[in-house]
Motif scaffolding. Structure first.
Motif, mmCIF file in Angstrom:
data_model
loop_
_atom_site.group_PDB
_atom_site.id
_atom_site.type_symbol
_atom_site.label_atom_id
_atom_site.label_comp_id
_atom_site.label_asym_id
_atom_site.label_seq_id
_atom_site.Cartn_x
_atom_site.Cartn_y
_atom_site.Cartn_z
ATOM 1 N N ASN A 57 0.836 -1.198 0.000
ATOM 2 C CA ASN A 57 0.000 0.000 0.000
ATOM 3 C C ASN A 57 0.873 1.252 0.000
ATOM 4 O O ASN A 57 1.999 1.243 0.512
ATOM 5 C CB ASN A 57 -0.911 0.015 1.231
ATOM 6 N N ALA A 58 0.350 2.321 -0.554
ATOM 7 C CA ALA A 58 1.066 3.603 -0.541
ATOM 8 C C ALA A 58 1.375 3.993 0.902
ATOM 9 O O ALA A 58 0.508 3.927 1.775
ATOM 10 C CB ALA A 58 0.225 4.676 -1.218
ATOM 11 N N GLY A 59 2.604 4.395 1.138
ATOM 12 C CA GLY A 59 3.032 4.743 2.482
ATOM 13 C C GLY A 59 3.618 3.580 3.246
ATOM 14 O O GLY A 59 4.229 3.768 4.300
ATOM 15 N N GLY A 60 3.424 2.368 2.726
ATOM 16 C CA GLY A 60 3.989 1.185 3.361
ATOM 17 C C GLY A 60 5.498 1.140 3.189
ATOM 18 O O GLY A 60 6.087 1.915 2.431
ATOM 19 N N VAL A 61 6.135 0.213 3.899
ATOM 20 C CA VAL A 61 7.598 0.141 3.893
ATOM 21 C C VAL A 61 8.064 -1.292 3.664
ATOM 22 O O VAL A 61 7.525 -2.233 4.249
ATOM 23 C CB VAL A 61 8.181 0.659 5.229
ATOM 24 N N ILE A 62 9.065 -1.416 2.800
ATOM 25 C CA ILE A 62 9.789 -2.668 2.645
ATOM 26 C C ILE A 62 11.153 -2.486 3.297
ATOM 27 O O ILE A 62 11.884 -1.550 2.959
ATOM 28 C CB ILE A 62 9.983 -3.042 1.165
ATOM 29 N N MET A 63 11.499 -3.354 4.228
ATOM 30 C CA MET A 63 12.830 -3.329 4.842
ATOM 31 C C MET A 63 13.579 -4.582 4.399
ATOM 32 O O MET A 63 13.038 -5.693 4.491
ATOM 33 C CB MET A 63 12.732 -3.288 6.371
ATOM 34 N N VAL A 64 14.799 -4.386 3.920
ATOM 35 C CA VAL A 64 15.618 -5.507 3.466
ATOM 36 C C VAL A 64 16.865 -5.584 4.330
ATOM 37 O O VAL A 64 17.649 -4.626 4.389
ATOM 38 C CB VAL A 64 16.007 -5.355 1.984
ATOM 39 N N HIS A 65 17.042 -6.721 4.982
ATOM 40 C CA HIS A 65 18.214 -6.891 5.837
ATOM 41 C C HIS A 65 19.432 -7.284 5.001
ATOM 42 O O HIS A 65 19.307 -7.868 3.931
ATOM 43 C CB HIS A 65 17.936 -7.974 6.890
ATOM 44 N N ASP A 66 20.613 -6.945 5.498
ATOM 45 C CA ASP A 66 21.897 -7.303 4.897
ATOM 46 C C ASP A 66 22.218 -6.538 3.617
ATOM 47 O O ASP A 66 23.070 -6.954 2.831
ATOM 48 C CB ASP A 66 21.986 -8.813 4.607
ATOM 49 N N TYR A 67 21.571 -5.397 3.408
ATOM 50 C CA TYR A 67 21.802 -4.626 2.190
ATOM 51 C C TYR A 67 23.261 -4.199 2.051
ATOM 52 O O TYR A 67 23.806 -4.150 0.943
ATOM 53 C CB TYR A 67 20.881 -3.407 2.168
ATOM 54 N N THR A 68 23.907 -3.876 3.150
ATOM 55 C CA THR A 68 25.306 -3.439 3.099
ATOM 56 C C THR A 68 26.269 -4.507 3.622
ATOM 57 O O THR A 68 27.426 -4.209 3.916
ATOM 58 C CB THR A 68 25.504 -2.140 3.900
ATOM 59 N N ASN A 69 25.804 -5.730 3.715
ATOM 60 C CA ASN A 69 26.631 -6.825 4.225
ATOM 61 C C ASN A 69 27.526 -7.354 3.101
ATOM 62 O O ASN A 69 27.044 -7.971 2.150
ATOM 63 C CB ASN A 69 25.740 -7.943 4.769
ATOM 64 N N GLU A 70 28.819 -7.118 3.203
ATOM 65 C CA GLU A 70 29.746 -7.506 2.144
ATOM 66 C C GLU A 70 29.859 -9.022 1.994
ATOM 67 O O GLU A 70 30.292 -9.516 0.944
ATOM 68 C CB GLU A 70 31.127 -6.914 2.412
ATOM 69 N N ALA A 71 29.455 -9.750 3.018
ATOM 70 C CA ALA A 71 29.476 -11.214 2.927
ATOM 71 C C ALA A 71 28.311 -11.737 2.098
ATOM 72 O O ALA A 71 28.324 -12.897 1.674
ATOM 73 C CB ALA A 71 29.440 -11.823 4.326
ATOM 74 N N LEU A 72 27.313 -10.883 1.872
ATOM 75 C CA LEU A 72 26.118 -11.278 1.127
ATOM 76 C C LEU A 72 25.834 -10.252 0.025
ATOM 77 O O LEU A 72 24.817 -9.564 0.049
ATOM 78 C CB LEU A 72 24.914 -11.386 2.086
ATOM 79 N N PRO A 73 26.705 -10.146 -0.963
ATOM 80 C CA PRO A 73 26.572 -9.101 -1.981
ATOM 81 C C PRO A 73 25.336 -9.225 -2.859
ATOM 82 O O PRO A 73 24.899 -8.255 -3.469
ATOM 83 C CB PRO A 73 27.851 -9.264 -2.812
ATOM 84 N N GLY A 74 24.764 -10.411 -2.923
ATOM 85 C CA GLY A 74 23.579 -10.607 -3.756
ATOM 86 C C GLY A 74 22.375 -9.817 -3.285
ATOM 87 O O GLY A 74 21.487 -9.490 -4.083
ATOM 88 N N VAL A 75 22.335 -9.511 -1.982
ATOM 89 C CA VAL A 75 21.201 -8.759 -1.443
ATOM 90 C C VAL A 75 21.146 -7.377 -2.080
ATOM 91 O O VAL A 75 20.112 -6.947 -2.608
ATOM 92 C CB VAL A 75 21.294 -8.653 0.092
ATOM 93 N N ALA A 76 22.251 -6.646 -2.045
ATOM 94 C CA ALA A 76 22.290 -5.294 -2.618
ATOM 95 C C ALA A 76 22.051 -5.332 -4.119
ATOM 96 O O ALA A 76 21.367 -4.458 -4.666
ATOM 97 C CB ALA A 76 23.634 -4.633 -2.309
ATOM 98 N N LYS A 77 22.593 -6.330 -4.789
ATOM 99 C CA LYS A 77 22.413 -6.435 -6.237
ATOM 100 C C LYS A 77 20.933 -6.607 -6.587
ATOM 101 O O LYS A 77 20.418 -5.962 -7.510
ATOM 102 C CB LYS A 77 23.226 -7.600 -6.797
ATOM 103 N N ALA A 78 20.245 -7.468 -5.840
ATOM 104 C CA ALA A 78 18.819 -7.693 -6.096
ATOM 105 C C ALA A 78 18.003 -6.430 -5.834
ATOM 106 O O ALA A 78 17.118 -6.071 -6.618
ATOM 107 C CB ALA A 78 18.303 -8.842 -5.233
#
Length: 204
Positions: free
Chosen positions: A159-180
């Motif tokens: 919904n408008a105003g809602g929020v998606i939070m993604v964990h590990d976005y800046t975690n260099e051990a898990l680079p696929g998160v930021a790429k996605a």
């Protein structure tokens, strides 16, 4: 109550709780894709319980809020090339496995309502497996494919105003998160903020 979480820092926990509370004003349910032991799920469930016990004027009806959580309960899937990292070798297929029964039992011991729990790989889910409207989504899939699939699943139901939070976005051990996340955001007109390793996306 503050639940110990060996995957999410104390500062990140505070931010998750704060934003989840803000999203109580948005119509729709709360979802978590990638629950592991259920630590973050318990935090979100407490936010919803407190809201249900003490509804605030001008917020949506308390009965409208439910928590849905999703996990393979088989640990991590196989990595893709987007996930390769010299410092992320510990994140192997099958790592971070916790059973569905164990997660459910934690809610029962805590005296919290058991959420809607769905066992599946995210690639197997469709929009019909999610609530019709989402106000808050917490994505913690660790790998490129899991985050890509999670964003695909929630995007049309936010919904408008809602929020998606993604964990590990800046975690260099898990680079696929930021790429996605970055690939998905490239075609969107949403605002992305960073807090610790969290990507915070506000839906317009």
């Amino acid at each position: 109550m503050t639940w110990h979480n060996d995957q999410v820092s104390a500062k990140e926990t505070e931010k998750i709780i704060s934003i989840a509370r803000e999203c109580l004003a948005i119509e729709g349910d709360f979802v978590e894709l990638g629950c592991y032991k259920g630590d973050t799920s318990l935090l979100i469930a407490e936010v919803l319980r407190d809201f249900g016990s003490n509804p605030v004027e001008n917020l949506v009806e308390k009965s409208a809020k439910k928590l849905w959580i999703y996990d393979s309960f088989e640990g991590l899937p196989e990595k893709g090339k987007e996930d390769e990292s010299e410092i992320g070798r510990d994140f192997r297929k099958g790592e971070l496995m916790v059973g569905k029964k164990e997660v459910k039992a934690r809610f029962l011991r805590a005296g919290l309502p058991v959420p809607i729990i769905k066992k599946a790989w995210f690639s197997e889910l469709t929009g019909e497996d999610l609530p019709e409207k989402i106000a808050f989504a917490f994505l913690d899939g660790d790998l490129y494919g899991s985050i890509r699939d999670s964003l695909r699943l929630v995007e049309d139901r936010m919904n408008a105003g809602g929020v998606i939070m993604v964990h590990d976005y800046t975690n260099e051990a898990l680079p696929g998160v930021a790429k996605a996340v970055d690939e998905w955001m490239a075609s969107k007109d949403y605002k992305l903020m960073r807090y610790e390793s969290l990507a915070v996306i506000v839906i317009k």
